[in-house]
Motif scaffolding. Structure first.
Motif, mmCIF file in Angstrom:
data_model
loop_
_atom_site.group_PDB
_atom_site.id
_atom_site.type_symbol
_atom_site.label_atom_id
_atom_site.label_comp_id
_atom_site.label_asym_id
_atom_site.label_seq_id
_atom_site.Cartn_x
_atom_site.Cartn_y
_atom_site.Cartn_z
ATOM 1 N N SER A 6 0.828 -1.207 0.000
ATOM 2 C CA SER A 6 0.000 0.000 0.000
ATOM 3 C C SER A 6 0.859 1.250 0.000
ATOM 4 O O SER A 6 0.585 2.208 -0.723
ATOM 5 N N ALA A 61 -5.225 2.765 -0.381
ATOM 6 C CA ALA A 61 -6.330 2.039 0.255
ATOM 7 C C ALA A 61 -6.861 0.939 -0.651
ATOM 8 O O ALA A 61 -7.231 -0.143 -0.180
ATOM 9 N N ALA A 79 -3.406 3.553 4.240
ATOM 10 C CA ALA A 79 -3.847 4.559 3.272
ATOM 11 C C ALA A 79 -3.212 5.932 3.498
ATOM 12 O O ALA A 79 -2.902 6.628 2.535
#
Length: 131
Positions: A6, A61, A79
């Motif tokens: 991420s 995300a 995120a």
């Protein structure tokens, strides 16, 4: 490993969007003298930064995998860590922005919080759309 993926996507999206912003907006519209008013700063600096942060947060995300997406703190960390780290990097490279009584610090922090919130909301909306 899920957080790293991420964060890698978040870094990639943030760097690419900020590069485009610098080349298009700063180089052609702002110039070396800077902006002359609050409205110009809002339109030419803060709103484009908001879009970059929203896109980076949303991308990070989206690639955060499923079993860990359900843990809210972990999903927010996946995120929002990259935009927050970017903010800290900018503040460390530009100490003139760290003046607590200055408007630039509060505007950039507000843009960071709004961008991360909007990116997470966009991710939540997108996930609900796919279901």
């Amino acid at each position: 490993m899920a957080l790293m993926r991420s964060w890698a996507v978040g870094v990639l999206v943030l760097v690419v969007t900020e590069y485009i912003q610098v080349r298009v907006v700063y180089d052609h519209l702002v110039g070396p003298a800077g902006v002359g008013s609050f409205a110009a700063a809002l339109a030419l600096v803060h709103v484009p930064n908001l879009l970059c942060i929203v896109l980076a947060t949303w991308a990070a995300a989206r690639v955060h995998p499923e079993p860990w997406r359900r843990a809210p703190a972990r999903h927010v960390a996946a995120a929002c860590a990259v935009p927050a780290a970017g903010q800290l990097l900018v503040l460390s490279l530009r100490p003139d922005l760290t003046n607590v009584s200055g408007l630039a610090l509060w505007m950039s922090t507000g843009v960071l919080l709004a961008g991360c919130s909007m990116g997470l909301l966009l991710d939540s909306w997108w996930e609900g759309r796919e279901a």
